[in-house]
Design an enzyme around this catalytic site. Structure first.
Site, short mmCIF file in Angstrom:
data_model
loop_
_atom_site.label_atom_id
_atom_site.label_comp_id
_atom_site.label_asym_id
_atom_site.label_seq_id
_atom_site.Cartn_x
_atom_site.Cartn_y
_atom_site.Cartn_z
N GLU A 36 15.48 65.78 -23.13
CA GLU A 36 14.60 64.63 -23.23
C GLU A 36 14.91 63.50 -22.25
O GLU A 36 14.01 62.78 -21.84
CB GLU A 36 14.62 64.08 -24.67
CG GLU A 36 13.98 64.99 -25.70
CD GLU A 36 12.50 65.21 -25.45
OE1 GLU A 36 11.81 64.27 -25.02
OE2 GLU A 36 12.04 66.34 -25.70
N SER A 46 -9.00 69.10 -87.21
CA SER A 46 -7.98 69.41 -88.23
C SER A 46 -6.56 69.20 -87.76
O SER A 46 -5.63 69.26 -88.57
CB SER A 46 -8.16 70.86 -88.69
OG SER A 46 -9.40 71.01 -89.34
#
Length: 770
Positions: free
Chosen positions: A191, A473
């Site tokens: 780089e 229920s």
């Protein structure tokens, strides 16, 4: 003649004046330009200092699952331990484990070198452990070094999600001295070879890149320095313009003037983008090393360091997972550059070029619990500002069990698909059939799994917490709790008390209400147990009328139902609106012998260094007496063995468990709420637009519950519900409710409050001979 000379002199003088004026103007412009650039540089320098000296990055908070607890009796295969290890990035080795993040299997032994982790109870160091098994179940755990027996061990949590603003940048800062030198050399070689010689911009590098690109006929090399790349990433993103390049170059010069090369290099290596892992962007050395190799940076080999360095230019184009050959060529290019710079010998170069890539693909199965994460985020926002959650890098230790969550996802998805195959009308028109599931640990209230709908991508509406539906229920156990929890001096109601299951009319506030049984079938005199096991409306309503609506509502409130409960008779059959999470909370109190635990998702919050910020306490309240909770639980076990939930056993879930079906009168809502001593799960099925499903809770919700519970409980030793002090278990004849004799053709074990158990033998079967 003299006149001509004078004219020429005047003309030359004018020319000189013009040139002088031009130079003066040029000088003025240069000075003005230099001044403008200087002013501009000062403003850029201020921006630069603010970024470098202040907060360089926003660190999203990380949400972790609960840790995995291993102890004798746990089935490792059913627990999905190898899947968990894979997701955590542990690597299987053939030899003895020697460093954190490794494991080794043999026939009846598993060695794991645990990584350090800052648990809520305190940090745990890295250590090697041996888990001995027999038939897949843990029989002994010991320290691999000392041989000392350990009662249990924790496997660290899994990363589930991040709390971020726009982009999930996964990053962990690593000081330069902890970044291996080989990786630094590799990055500089590819780089910015002249990083330590230039002052932010590199004219030689720009010229070299120009000629290289010209010779290749395409752009193969960039001229930007490492400092320019850092400035671009920090301030300019993907913007492309001459103005941006000028500002980038100027800021690079300013950065080099203000900060040391080491500071710039350290910041760059922690900033740079290294690829994508699903929604997570991989940034910085530490994350890249873990993502590609499942290693700490200090463990990277030479070829691995070169591969990472080669990825920086184009992580997706050179991805070793997508393009292994391009990745290999790029890695070898980096190695050759390192050789040219004298960093590697020829032998080291040849060996590294021949090495395999060594990458470990990320697991295909990722933790994903979006409904749970949304719930957890809302829980966090009660105590933390949004900005803190998305910027300060907190570690959120949650209660989620990843394997249970995946079981919940499969159960909901496959359960709905099966319903639509069996009943094609459910998939024909309108909004799709929906379901939700929530699972809690009853002793603590920890939410272990949450599915708020069949597909989070289609709708983020969380039905577990946001949908208020009639429970039918499923509400009935609160009626029986209120009735059985009688005060001294009141008429005692016992599981064997007879109720009349016949049509009747309940008059209240000048109105009349007549409850109907399923399919209008009535059974006459029945016991309390039978009424609840068969979910008989008329018998339940009669019991509720004798008990009192206020008393029933009070019990439901104490158990965890927070939604409004209007005092009209239909409430007792579930004609009220509640959320599935409220139902789960209430049923968890039953499983926990009357102790209600407040449900929660956040176990603890740590700062980025692992220091404890907050530990969430478990909130427990006594809702009903443990004896009474056990009586109702014991009856609900019968629901699964003989009653409306008998399909639980038919579908193969045989563990000790209790539960209740729920169906509204118009079949718009189908429920099943059930529990073992250690896990509660509630399932709801219905349409968001309130169209009738046309199925009962046993038909629609119960199969999804069974799918989930079979997976969720398979790893752990089963245990029965234990009666608390004050409860007597006796064997009775179910017809008479008296003590069973050898002449009774059938008997069941029944629970009674101490002192209320029958003492007389059954009088009905004296003449029965065997």
């Amino acid at each position: 003649m003299p006149s001509n000379r004078r004219d020429r002199r005047k003309k030359n003088s004018r020319r000189l004046q013009a040139w002088f004026s031009l130079f003066a103007l040029a000088g003025t412009l240069v000075l003005f330009g230099a001044g403008a650039i200087a002013v501009y540089a000062v403003s850029l320098d201020r921006v630069l200092v603010e970024k470098f000296s202040g907060r360089r990055w926003d660190f999203p908070s990380k949400i972790y699952s609960d840790s995995t607890l291993l102890y004798p009796g746990v089935n490792l295969r059913a627990l999905g331990l190898e899947r968990r290890l894979e997701r955590l990035g542990y690597r299987e080795v053939g030899e003895r484990v020697s460093r954190p993040g490794q494991y080794r299997r043999s026939a009846e032994r598993l060695e794991i070198y645990l990584r350090p982790f800052p648990y809520a109870a305190g940090p745990s160091p890295a250590r090697a452990v041996s888990v001995h098994t027999k038939g897949g179940r843990v029989v002994r755990i010991e320290d691999a070094v000392t041989g000392a027996e350990l009662p249990s061990l924790e496997l660290e949590p899994e990363l589930v999600a991040g709390l971020y603003q726009d982009v999930w940048e996964q990053r962990r800062f690593l000081p330069l001295e902890k970044i291996p030198a080989l990786l630094v050399h590799a990055v500089l070689a590819v780089e910015d070879q002249r990083f330590f010689e230039h002052h932010g911009i590199d004219p030689l590098g720009i010229a070299r890149a120009f000629w290289t690109n010209l010779a290749s006929g395409r752009i193969v090399q960039g001229g930007s320095t490492l400092t320019q790349q850092l400035v671009k990433n920090f301030f300019f993103g993907s913007e492309r313009s001459f103005r941006r390049k000028f500002r980038e170059a100027l800021m690079a010069l300013l950065a080099e003037r203000r900060y040391s090369k080491r500071k710039i290099l350290e910041t760059y290596l922690n900033e740079i983008y290294w690829g994508q892992n699903g929604p997570q962007g991989i940034f910085g050395v530490w994350e890249a090393s873990r993502f590609y190799f499942r290693k700490e940076p200090s463990e990277l080999s030479l070829p691995e360091a070169a591969l990472l360095a080669g990825l920086i230019r184009a992580p997706n184009a050179y991805s070793p997972f997508r393009n292994p050959e391009r990745a290999r060529a790029r890695r070898n290019h980096v190695l050759r550059l390192m050789h040219r710079r004298g960093i590697l010998t020829k032998a080291q170069l040849r060996e590294a070029e021949a090495a395999p890539l060594g990458v470990v693909p990320p697991p295909e199965e990722r933790p994903d619990a979006p409904y749970f994460v949304d719930f957890l985020r809302r829980e966090l926002l009660r105590n933390y500002p949004e900005e803190t959650l998305v910027r300060d890098g907190l570690w959120i230790l949650s209660t989620l069990d990843v394997e249970m969550q995946k079981a919940a996802e499969r159960a909901v998805r496959e359960g709905l698909e099966e319903l639509e195959r069996r009943y094609p009308r459910l998939a024909k028109s309108g909004a799709p059939l929906e379901a939700c599931l929530v699972a809690l640990r009853p002793q603590t209230g920890e939410i272990k799994a949450m599915m708020g709908g069949r597909d989070y991508r289609q709708t983020q509406f969380n039905r577990v917490t946001q949908a208020r539906r009639q429970p039918g229920s499923v509400f009935k156990p609160f009626v029986y709790l209120a009735a059985l929890d009688h005060a001294p001096g009141r008429s005692a109601v016992r599981p064997t008390t007879l109720l009349l299951d016949e049509p009747f009319t309940w008059e209240y506030d000048g109105r009349r209400w007549s409850p109907e049984n399923y399919r209008s079938v009535f059974f006459g005199p029945v016991t309390v147990r039978t009424a609840l096991e068969r979910s008989l409306n008329a018998a339940t309503a009669r019991l509720a009328r004798e008990t009192g609506l206020e008393r029933i509502r009070s019990v439901a409130r104490r158990m965890g139902i927070e939604s409004p409960l209007p005092l009209y008779p239909a409430m007792v059959l579930g004609a009220v609106d509640v959320t599935p999470l409220e139902v789960a909370t209430a049923y968890a109190a039953l499983a926990n012998q009357g102790l209600r635990a407040t449900p929660f998702a956040v176990r603890a919050v740590l700062d980025p260094s692992g220091k404890l910020v907050e530990r969430r306490p478990v909130e427990i309240h006594q809702a009903v007496r443990p004896e009474v909770a056990y009586l109702v639980t014991h009856i609900l076990e019968g629901v699964l063995d003989r009653g409306t939930g008998a399909d639980v056993r038919r579908l193969g879930f045989l563990e000790p468990a209790a539960g209740k079906t729920g169906t509204t009168n118009d079949y718009r809502d189908a429920w099943f709420a059930g529990f073992t001593p250690d896990l509660v799960a509630v399932v709801w099925v219905g349409f968001d637009d309130n169209r009738p499903v046309g199925l009962t809770g046993a038909q629609a919700a119960l199969p999804i519950w069974v799918r989930f519970m079979k997976e969720a409980t398979a790893a752990y030793p089963s245990r029965p519900f234990q009666p608390p002090p004050g409860v007597r278990l006796v064997r009775i004849d179910p017809e008479s409710g008296k003590l069973a004799t050898e002449r009774c053709p059938r008997s069941i074990e029944e629970a009674f409050l101490e002192g209320e158990e029958p003492v007389e033998p059954c009088p009905l079967h004296r003449d029965v001979l065997f």
